[in-house]
Every structure is written in C-alpha cells, then in structure tokens.
Design a protein around this motif. Structure first.
Motif, PDB file in Angstrom:
ATOM      1  N   GLU A 243       5.756   2.211  12.678  1.00  0.00           N
ATOM      2  CA  GLU A 243       6.314   2.729  11.649  1.00  0.00           C
ATOM      3  C   GLU A 243       5.239   2.601  10.234  1.00  0.00           C
ATOM      4  O   GLU A 243       5.427   3.422   8.979  1.00  0.00           O
ATOM      5  CB  GLU A 243       7.434   1.812  11.096  1.00  0.00           C
ATOM      6  CG  GLU A 243       7.041   0.401  10.567  1.00  0.00           C
ATOM      7  CD  GLU A 243       7.239  -0.700  11.731  1.00  0.00           C
ATOM      8  OE1 GLU A 243       7.671  -1.580  11.578  1.00  0.00           O
ATOM      9  OE2 GLU A 243       7.021  -0.120  12.863  1.00  0.00           O
ATOM     10  N   TYR A 244       3.992   2.278  10.609  1.00  0.00           N
ATOM     11  CA  TYR A 244       3.023   1.941   9.536  1.00  0.00           C
ATOM     12  C   TYR A 244       1.899   3.299   9.804  1.00  0.00           C
ATOM     13  O   TYR A 244       0.830   3.385   9.263  1.00  0.00           O
ATOM     14  CB  TYR A 244       2.511   0.770   9.305  1.00  0.00           C
ATOM     15  CG  TYR A 244       3.356  -0.323   8.623  1.00  0.00           C
ATOM     16  CD1 TYR A 244       3.790  -0.167   7.476  1.00  0.00           C
ATOM     17  CD2 TYR A 244       4.086  -1.104   9.606  1.00  0.00           C
ATOM     18  CE1 TYR A 244       4.620  -0.900   6.920  1.00  0.00           C
ATOM     19  CE2 TYR A 244       4.875  -1.962   8.941  1.00  0.00           C
ATOM     20  CZ  TYR A 244       5.376  -1.740   7.596  1.00  0.00           C
ATOM     21  OH  TYR A 244       6.246  -2.841   6.932  1.00  0.00           O
ATOM     22  N   ALA A 245       2.086   3.726  11.052  1.00  0.00           N
ATOM     23  CA  ALA A 245       0.888   4.666  11.567  1.00  0.00           C
ATOM     24  C   ALA A 245       0.588   5.840  10.352  1.00  0.00           C
ATOM     25  O   ALA A 245      -0.521   6.231  10.455  1.00  0.00           O
ATOM     26  CB  ALA A 245       1.187   5.139  12.848  1.00  0.00           C
ATOM     27  N   ASP A 246       1.633   6.231   9.930  1.00  0.00           N
ATOM     28  CA  ASP A 246       1.388   7.339   8.725  1.00  0.00           C
ATOM     29  C   ASP A 246       0.560   6.930   7.648  1.00  0.00           C
ATOM     30  O   ASP A 246       0.058   7.944   6.940  1.00  0.00           O
ATOM     31  CB  ASP A 246       2.738   7.880   8.187  1.00  0.00           C
ATOM     32  CG  ASP A 246       3.494   6.769   7.569  1.00  0.00           C
ATOM     33  OD1 ASP A 246       3.722   5.748   8.145  1.00  0.00           O
ATOM     34  OD2 ASP A 246       3.787   6.961   6.419  1.00  0.00           O
ATOM     35  N   LEU A 247       0.186   5.722   7.685  1.00  0.00           N
ATOM     36  CA  LEU A 247      -0.700   5.341   6.477  1.00  0.00           C
ATOM     37  C   LEU A 247      -1.955   5.418   6.692  1.00  0.00           C
ATOM     38  O   LEU A 247      -3.078   5.296   5.665  1.00  0.00           O
ATOM     39  CB  LEU A 247      -0.337   3.761   6.322  1.00  0.00           C
ATOM     40  CG  LEU A 247       0.842   3.325   5.699  1.00  0.00           C
ATOM     41  CD1 LEU A 247       1.015   1.723   5.502  1.00  0.00           C
ATOM     42  CD2 LEU A 247       1.134   3.997   4.221  1.00  0.00           C
ATOM     43  N   ILE A 248      -2.294   5.437   7.944  1.00  0.00           N
ATOM     44  CA  ILE A 248      -3.874   5.669   8.248  1.00  0.00           C
ATOM     45  C   ILE A 248      -4.640   6.728   7.625  1.00  0.00           C
ATOM     46  O   ILE A 248      -4.030   8.008   7.763  1.00  0.00           O
ATOM     47  CB  ILE A 248      -4.120   5.614   9.928  1.00  0.00           C
ATOM     48  CG1 ILE A 248      -3.522   4.344  10.432  1.00  0.00           C
ATOM     49  CG2 ILE A 248      -5.534   5.964  10.070  1.00  0.00           C
ATOM     50  CD1 ILE A 248      -3.608   4.108  11.886  1.00  0.00           C
ATOM     51  N   ALA A 249      -5.824   6.632   7.044  1.00  0.00           N
ATOM     52  CA  ALA A 249      -6.474   7.899   6.185  1.00  0.00           C
ATOM     53  C   ALA A 249      -7.127   8.572   7.426  1.00  0.00           C
ATOM     54  O   ALA A 249      -7.490   8.117   8.393  1.00  0.00           O
ATOM     55  CB  ALA A 249      -7.224   7.181   5.316  1.00  0.00           C
TER      56      ALA A 249
ATOM     57  N   SER B  12       0.611  -1.016  -0.186  1.00  0.00           N
ATOM     58  CA  SER B  12      -0.047   0.026   0.104  1.00  0.00           C
ATOM     59  C   SER B  12       0.923   1.437  -0.035  1.00  0.00           C
ATOM     60  O   SER B  12       0.598   2.408  -0.643  1.00  0.00           O
ATOM     61  CB  SER B  12      -0.893   0.065   0.956  1.00  0.00           C
ATOM     62  OG  SER B  12      -1.843  -1.009   1.256  1.00  0.00           O
ATOM     63  N   ARG B  13       1.844   1.254   1.061  1.00  0.00           N
ATOM     64  CA  ARG B  13       2.737   2.431   0.930  1.00  0.00           C
ATOM     65  C   ARG B  13       3.579   2.594  -0.370  1.00  0.00           C
ATOM     66  O   ARG B  13       3.497   3.664  -1.123  1.00  0.00           O
ATOM     67  CB  ARG B  13       3.727   2.416   2.032  1.00  0.00           C
ATOM     68  CG  ARG B  13       4.910   3.396   2.032  1.00  0.00           C
ATOM     69  CD  ARG B  13       5.807   3.286   3.136  1.00  0.00           C
ATOM     70  NE  ARG B  13       5.283   3.875   4.413  1.00  0.00           N
ATOM     71  CZ  ARG B  13       5.188   3.496   5.631  1.00  0.00           C
ATOM     72  NH1 ARG B  13       5.973   2.303   5.764  1.00  0.00           N
ATOM     73  NH2 ARG B  13       4.620   3.891   6.356  1.00  0.00           N
ATOM     74  N   ASP B  14       4.024   1.403  -0.968  1.00  0.00           N
ATOM     75  CA  ASP B  14       4.927   1.687  -2.206  1.00  0.00           C
ATOM     76  C   ASP B  14       3.997   2.045  -3.306  1.00  0.00           C
ATOM     77  O   ASP B  14       4.511   2.570  -4.416  1.00  0.00           O
ATOM     78  CB  ASP B  14       5.282   0.155  -2.434  1.00  0.00           C
ATOM     79  CG  ASP B  14       6.544  -0.280  -1.533  1.00  0.00           C
ATOM     80  OD1 ASP B  14       7.015   0.667  -0.765  1.00  0.00           O
ATOM     81  OD2 ASP B  14       7.044  -1.573  -1.553  1.00  0.00           O
ATOM     82  N   ASN B  15       2.702   1.872  -3.526  1.00  0.00           N
ATOM     83  CA  ASN B  15       1.768   2.099  -4.385  1.00  0.00           C
ATOM     84  C   ASN B  15       0.872   3.556  -4.122  1.00  0.00           C
ATOM     85  O   ASN B  15       0.094   3.831  -4.979  1.00  0.00           O
ATOM     86  CB  ASN B  15       0.802   1.283  -4.847  1.00  0.00           C
ATOM     87  CG  ASN B  15       1.673   0.155  -5.467  1.00  0.00           C
ATOM     88  OD1 ASN B  15       2.155   0.265  -6.670  1.00  0.00           O
ATOM     89  ND2 ASN B  15       2.044  -1.095  -4.734  1.00  0.00           N
ATOM     90  N   GLY B  16       1.390   4.236  -3.118  1.00  0.00           N
ATOM     91  CA  GLY B  16       0.703   5.411  -2.773  1.00  0.00           C
ATOM     92  C   GLY B  16      -0.719   5.474  -2.139  1.00  0.00           C
ATOM     93  O   GLY B  16      -1.368   6.494  -2.193  1.00  0.00           O
ATOM     94  N   TYR B  17      -0.976   4.204  -1.552  1.00  0.00           N
ATOM     95  CA  TYR B  17      -2.297   4.399  -0.960  1.00  0.00           C
ATOM     96  C   TYR B  17      -2.201   4.690   0.591  1.00  0.00           C
ATOM     97  O   TYR B  17      -1.304   4.295   1.367  1.00  0.00           O
ATOM     98  CB  TYR B  17      -2.851   2.846  -0.970  1.00  0.00           C
ATOM     99  CG  TYR B  17      -3.373   2.513  -2.275  1.00  0.00           C
ATOM    100  CD1 TYR B  17      -4.568   2.773  -2.867  1.00  0.00           C
ATOM    101  CD2 TYR B  17      -2.415   1.928  -3.215  1.00  0.00           C
ATOM    102  CE1 TYR B  17      -5.042   2.600  -3.881  1.00  0.00           C
ATOM    103  CE2 TYR B  17      -2.899   1.882  -4.706  1.00  0.00           C
ATOM    104  CZ  TYR B  17      -4.231   2.066  -4.917  1.00  0.00           C
ATOM    105  OH  TYR B  17      -4.638   1.934  -6.136  1.00  0.00           O
ATOM    106  N   SER B  18      -3.198   5.168   1.349  1.00  0.00           N
ATOM    107  CA  SER B  18      -3.398   5.149   2.832  1.00  0.00           C
ATOM    108  C   SER B  18      -4.392   4.328   3.071  1.00  0.00           C
ATOM    109  O   SER B  18      -4.848   3.490   2.159  1.00  0.00           O
ATOM    110  CB  SER B  18      -3.839   6.521   3.200  1.00  0.00           C
ATOM    111  OG  SER B  18      -5.246   6.859   2.492  1.00  0.00           O
ATOM    112  N   VAL B  19      -4.446   3.703   4.404  1.00  0.00           N
ATOM    113  CA  VAL B  19      -5.298   2.656   4.733  1.00  0.00           C
ATOM    114  C   VAL B  19      -6.276   2.862   5.703  1.00  0.00           C
ATOM    115  O   VAL B  19      -5.852   3.849   6.696  1.00  0.00           O
ATOM    116  CB  VAL B  19      -4.500   1.533   4.916  1.00  0.00           C
ATOM    117  CG1 VAL B  19      -3.411   1.089   4.214  1.00  0.00           C
ATOM    118  CG2 VAL B  19      -3.772   1.713   6.348  1.00  0.00           C
TER     119      VAL B  19
END
Length: 94
Positions: free
Chosen positions: A88-94, A65-72
């Motif tokens: 380290e994945y917290a920044d992905l949360i939409a 998801s990160r590599d392809n520009g998605y938030s989650v």
C-alpha cells in the motif's frame, strides 16, 4: 507501556518513544522540488529490538510523507523491505 511517535523536523528524522525513552528513529534527507524524502537509515536501540519498533516508526514516516505530498527513496534496506512487504506504500517510491 506508552508509545509516542514524533516528527523531529530539526534533526530530519521520525522518532519513536516507549515510556518517554527514545527507542528508535528513521533518518531522512528532504528535497522540495520535487518533494522527496530519502530515508537512509533506520535505527532501533538494542534494548528495544524485537518489539516492532522499526515497523511502527517507518509506517508513521511513510504515512506522514504521503499526507504531506512527498514521494520517498528507500535507501535504507529496512524501509525498502517494509514497502515491499506493505504494498500500500509502493506508490510513494520516487
């Protein structure tokens, strides 16, 4: 034992195989504008539980998801817990 991780785009899920047997997966729904993946279900088949299968497939899904520009959106309790435990994945949360 060999481990293979795959992104099954057709079924909108990330899968993990142990010795070519499907051991588990993480389902998601995807939007493109904005780019968001809502992870709504993680499954580990009973015979593979206790081996870290869910953690491996969720980590793979989050990296992709990160590599392809998605938030989650971590609708699934396990994905939410994984992110809480791996900041380290917290920044992905939409």
């Amino acid at each position: 034992m060999t481990t293979r991780l795959e992104h099954n785009v057709a079924d909108t899920r990330f899968e993990i195989y142990l010795d070519d047997t499907l051991a588990g997966y993480a389902d998601y729904a995807q939007r493109e504008d904005p780019k968001v993946r809502d992870f709504h279900h993680t499954m580990t088949f009973p015979e593979f539980r206790g081996r870290g299968v869910a953690a491996q497939v969720v980590e793979y899904a989050l990296r992709d998801s990160r590599d392809n520009g998605y938030s989650v959106i971590p609708t699934c309790w396990y994905v939410e817990k994984y992110i809480a435990d791996h900041r380290e994945y917290a920044d992905l949360i939409a």
